[in-house]
Motif scaffolding. Structure first.
Motif, PDB file in Angstrom:
ATOM      1  N   ARG A 103     -19.636 161.742 -66.016  1.00  0.00           N
ATOM      2  CA  ARG A 103     -18.381 161.630 -65.930  1.00  0.00           C
ATOM      3  C   ARG A 103     -18.228 161.743 -64.201  1.00  0.00           C
ATOM      4  NH1 ARG A 103     -13.466 159.407 -65.154  1.00  0.00           N
ATOM      5  NH2 ARG A 103     -11.804 160.441 -64.909  1.00  0.00           N
ATOM      6  N   VAL A 104     -17.720 160.525 -63.523  1.00  0.00           N
ATOM      7  CA  VAL A 104     -17.828 160.686 -62.222  1.00  0.00           C
ATOM      8  C   VAL A 104     -16.336 161.445 -61.638  1.00  0.00           C
ATOM      9  CG1 VAL A 104     -17.360 159.430 -59.773  1.00  0.00           C
ATOM     10  CG2 VAL A 104     -19.263 158.539 -61.644  1.00  0.00           C
ATOM     11  N   LEU A 105     -16.262 162.457 -60.822  1.00  0.00           N
ATOM     12  CA  LEU A 105     -15.218 163.023 -60.467  1.00  0.00           C
ATOM     13  C   LEU A 105     -14.224 162.398 -59.487  1.00  0.00           C
ATOM     14  CD1 LEU A 105     -16.851 166.729 -60.474  1.00  0.00           C
ATOM     15  CD2 LEU A 105     -15.490 165.568 -62.493  1.00  0.00           C
ATOM     16  N   ARG A 106     -13.527 162.964 -58.730  1.00  0.00           N
ATOM     17  CA  ARG A 106     -12.562 162.298 -57.614  1.00  0.00           C
ATOM     18  C   ARG A 106     -13.589 161.851 -56.615  1.00  0.00           C
ATOM     19  NH1 ARG A 106      -7.815 165.207 -54.276  1.00  0.00           N
ATOM     20  NH2 ARG A 106      -7.236 163.219 -53.196  1.00  0.00           N
ATOM     21  N   GLN A 107     -13.675 160.486 -56.198  1.00  0.00           N
ATOM     22  CA  GLN A 107     -14.219 159.866 -55.347  1.00  0.00           C
ATOM     23  C   GLN A 107     -13.582 160.024 -53.832  1.00  0.00           C
ATOM     24  OE1 GLN A 107     -14.446 155.781 -55.918  1.00  0.00           O
ATOM     25  NE2 GLN A 107     -15.950 155.272 -54.283  1.00  0.00           N
ATOM     26  N   TYR A 114     -20.350 164.053 -59.751  1.00  0.00           N
ATOM     27  CA  TYR A 114     -20.390 163.721 -61.081  1.00  0.00           C
ATOM     28  C   TYR A 114     -20.673 164.900 -61.876  1.00  0.00           C
ATOM     29  CZ  TYR A 114     -25.474 163.483 -60.913  1.00  0.00           C
ATOM     30  OH  TYR A 114     -26.778 163.637 -60.513  1.00  0.00           O
ATOM     31  N   LEU A 115     -20.325 165.243 -63.212  1.00  0.00           N
ATOM     32  CA  LEU A 115     -20.944 165.955 -63.994  1.00  0.00           C
ATOM     33  C   LEU A 115     -21.528 165.006 -65.076  1.00  0.00           C
ATOM     34  CD1 LEU A 115     -17.593 168.039 -64.637  1.00  0.00           C
ATOM     35  CD2 LEU A 115     -19.358 168.764 -63.347  1.00  0.00           C
ATOM     36  N   GLN A 139     -38.098 171.205 -79.822  1.00  0.00           N
ATOM     37  CA  GLN A 139     -36.837 171.851 -80.328  1.00  0.00           C
ATOM     38  C   GLN A 139     -35.437 170.978 -79.597  1.00  0.00           C
ATOM     39  OE1 GLN A 139     -36.783 176.105 -78.899  1.00  0.00           O
ATOM     40  NE2 GLN A 139     -38.208 176.457 -80.532  1.00  0.00           N
ATOM     41  N   PHE A 140     -34.276 171.437 -79.984  1.00  0.00           N
ATOM     42  CA  PHE A 140     -33.231 170.866 -79.455  1.00  0.00           C
ATOM     43  C   PHE A 140     -32.705 171.614 -78.287  1.00  0.00           C
ATOM     44  CE2 PHE A 140     -28.562 170.345 -79.580  1.00  0.00           C
ATOM     45  CZ  PHE A 140     -28.523 169.131 -79.285  1.00  0.00           C
ATOM     46  N   ALA A 141     -32.294 170.869 -77.173  1.00  0.00           N
ATOM     47  CA  ALA A 141     -31.618 171.446 -76.116  1.00  0.00           C
ATOM     48  C   ALA A 141     -30.759 170.772 -75.212  1.00  0.00           C
ATOM     49  CB  ALA A 141     -32.971 171.424 -75.072  1.00  0.00           C
ATOM     50  N   VAL A 142     -29.613 171.480 -74.910  1.00  0.00           N
ATOM     51  CA  VAL A 142     -28.758 171.018 -74.040  1.00  0.00           C
ATOM     52  C   VAL A 142     -28.996 171.081 -72.504  1.00  0.00           C
ATOM     53  CG1 VAL A 142     -26.978 171.300 -75.835  1.00  0.00           C
ATOM     54  CG2 VAL A 142     -27.191 173.236 -74.091  1.00  0.00           C
ATOM     55  N   ALA A 143     -28.387 170.168 -71.658  1.00  0.00           N
ATOM     56  CA  ALA A 143     -28.585 170.081 -70.472  1.00  0.00           C
ATOM     57  C   ALA A 143     -27.703 169.677 -69.466  1.00  0.00           C
ATOM     58  CB  ALA A 143     -29.888 169.017 -69.777  1.00  0.00           C
ATOM     59  N   PRO A 144     -26.629 170.826 -69.454  1.00  0.00           N
ATOM     60  CA  PRO A 144     -25.458 170.514 -68.403  1.00  0.00           C
ATOM     61  C   PRO A 144     -26.051 170.375 -66.816  1.00  0.00           C
ATOM     62  CG  PRO A 144     -25.476 172.905 -68.890  1.00  0.00           C
ATOM     63  CD  PRO A 144     -26.605 172.083 -69.595  1.00  0.00           C
ATOM     64  N   GLY A 145     -25.334 169.432 -66.102  1.00  0.00           N
ATOM     65  CA  GLY A 145     -25.534 169.481 -64.809  1.00  0.00           C
ATOM     66  C   GLY A 145     -24.612 168.730 -63.823  1.00  0.00           C
ATOM     67  N   LEU A 146     -24.862 168.623 -62.548  1.00  0.00           N
ATOM     68  CA  LEU A 146     -23.752 168.221 -61.617  1.00  0.00           C
ATOM     69  C   LEU A 146     -24.590 167.465 -60.410  1.00  0.00           C
ATOM     70  CD1 LEU A 146     -23.401 170.345 -59.265  1.00  0.00           C
ATOM     71  CD2 LEU A 146     -22.406 171.528 -60.903  1.00  0.00           C
ATOM     72  N   GLY A 147     -24.087 166.889 -59.592  1.00  0.00           N
ATOM     73  CA  GLY A 147     -24.568 166.201 -58.572  1.00  0.00           C
ATOM     74  C   GLY A 147     -23.687 164.846 -57.885  1.00  0.00           C
ATOM     75  N   PHE A 156     -27.557 149.612 -54.965  1.00  0.00           N
ATOM     76  CA  PHE A 156     -28.509 150.663 -54.979  1.00  0.00           C
ATOM     77  C   PHE A 156     -27.715 151.960 -54.567  1.00  0.00           C
ATOM     78  CE2 PHE A 156     -31.135 146.916 -53.965  1.00  0.00           C
ATOM     79  CZ  PHE A 156     -31.741 146.950 -54.973  1.00  0.00           C
ATOM     80  N   ALA A 157     -28.049 153.137 -54.889  1.00  0.00           N
ATOM     81  CA  ALA A 157     -27.691 154.445 -54.485  1.00  0.00           C
ATOM     82  C   ALA A 157     -28.716 155.528 -54.674  1.00  0.00           C
ATOM     83  CB  ALA A 157     -26.524 154.988 -55.649  1.00  0.00           C
ATOM     84  N   PHE A 158     -28.427 156.557 -53.887  1.00  0.00           N
ATOM     85  CA  PHE A 158     -29.265 157.738 -53.989  1.00  0.00           C
ATOM     86  C   PHE A 158     -28.622 158.573 -54.905  1.00  0.00           C
ATOM     87  CE2 PHE A 158     -31.243 156.908 -49.901  1.00  0.00           C
ATOM     88  CZ  PHE A 158     -32.499 156.814 -50.506  1.00  0.00           C
ATOM     89  N   ASP A 159     -29.044 159.418 -55.779  1.00  0.00           N
ATOM     90  CA  ASP A 159     -28.694 160.538 -56.805  1.00  0.00           C
ATOM     91  C   ASP A 159     -29.261 161.708 -56.539  1.00  0.00           C
ATOM     92  OD1 ASP A 159     -27.722 161.978 -58.816  1.00  0.00           O
ATOM     93  OD2 ASP A 159     -28.560 160.730 -60.342  1.00  0.00           O
ATOM     94  N   PHE A 160     -28.509 162.891 -56.099  1.00  0.00           N
ATOM     95  CA  PHE A 160     -28.943 164.375 -55.754  1.00  0.00           C
ATOM     96  C   PHE A 160     -28.215 165.071 -56.928  1.00  0.00           C
ATOM     97  CE2 PHE A 160     -28.558 162.053 -51.772  1.00  0.00           C
ATOM     98  CZ  PHE A 160     -29.966 162.264 -51.359  1.00  0.00           C
ATOM     99  N   GLY A 161     -29.114 165.700 -57.698  1.00  0.00           N
ATOM    100  CA  GLY A 161     -28.287 166.600 -58.809  1.00  0.00           C
ATOM    101  C   GLY A 161     -29.138 167.886 -59.040  1.00  0.00           C
ATOM    102  N   VAL A 162     -28.437 168.571 -59.930  1.00  0.00           N
ATOM    103  CA  VAL A 162     -29.098 170.053 -60.175  1.00  0.00           C
ATOM    104  C   VAL A 162     -28.555 169.939 -61.610  1.00  0.00           C
ATOM    105  CG1 VAL A 162     -28.925 172.371 -59.928  1.00  0.00           C
ATOM    106  CG2 VAL A 162     -28.842 170.950 -58.096  1.00  0.00           C
ATOM    107  N   ARG A 163     -29.634 170.543 -62.787  1.00  0.00           N
ATOM    108  CA  ARG A 163     -29.336 170.833 -64.179  1.00  0.00           C
ATOM    109  C   ARG A 163     -30.177 171.783 -64.681  1.00  0.00           C
ATOM    110  NH1 ARG A 163     -31.193 166.470 -68.139  1.00  0.00           N
ATOM    111  NH2 ARG A 163     -33.327 167.295 -68.150  1.00  0.00           N
TER     112      ARG A 163
END
Length: 191
Positions: A103-107, A114-115, A139-147, A156-163
């Motif tokens: 989900r992209v947040l306020r631009q 995004y989340l 195993q099953f895992a969940v991976a929340p992240g933002l960036g 084209f775009a760059f994506d910088f994220g942490v999860r």
């Protein structure tokens, strides 16, 4: 009368200075309904193998596909290879197969924060240096992240994220924190 009249070039300059500034034009969102995007990314991760980030920092690399299901909303599919690190003479690696939503947040101008929430299987390989796999666990895992997405062009775009990758049952798989940088190719809907 001659003292009150302004030269013609001064009147034109004053009229231009008095006009309101041009409105800020925000480009269309990089994530729109029907868009498809493909991303290759890599980065570093720190895991809970022995809770020492300096000794356990290692690399991650992967690919992601996304399909826009609404304005600033996308479904994602991710494959990621993690070199988790070493513990007790063993080398630990993992492969992640996940699906999720983004989900992209306020631009803000061209930057799109995004989340993202991914979930799926993580398969771990545990091996002694130079020998075959001793243990494999999935195993099953969940991976929340933002960036942030930083569009360079319409395609084209760059994506910088942490999860964070968190196994539902943390034994034998450790948690991970990943910092990732990616390059995204986007195919806009209808093109």
């Amino acid at each position: 009368m001659a003292l009150c009249a302004l030269p013609a070039f001064s009147q034109a300059g004053a009229a231009a200075a008095a006009s309101p500034p041009a409105p800020l034009v925000i480009p269309p969102a990089f994530t729109e309904k029907g868009d498809m995007s493909f991303e290759g990314f890599g980065g570093v991760n720190s895991s809970g193998v022995d809770r020492d980030p300096v000794q356990t920092a290692a690399g991650s690399a992967g690919v992601r596909a996304a399909w826009g299901i609404g304005h600033k909303m996308a479904l994602t599919g991710t494959f990621l290879y993690d070199d988790i690190g070493k513990t007790g003479g063993f080398s630990v690696t993992a492969k992640e197969f996940e699906i999720g939503v983004q989900r992209v947040l306020r631009q803000r101008g061209r930057i799109e924060p995004y989340l993202r929430l991914d979930a799926g299987g993580v398969h771990q390989h545990l091996r002694i240096e130079g020998f075959a796999v001793l243990n494999g666990a999935t195993q099953f895992a969940v991976a929340p992240g933002l960036g942030i997405l930083v569009p360079l062009t319409r395609f084209f775009a760059f994506d910088f994220g942490v999860r964070a990758v968190v196994p539902v049952q943390p034994n034998p798989l450790p948690w991970q924190i990943q910092g990732l940088v990616g390059f995204v190719f986007r195919k806009p809907a209808g093109r």
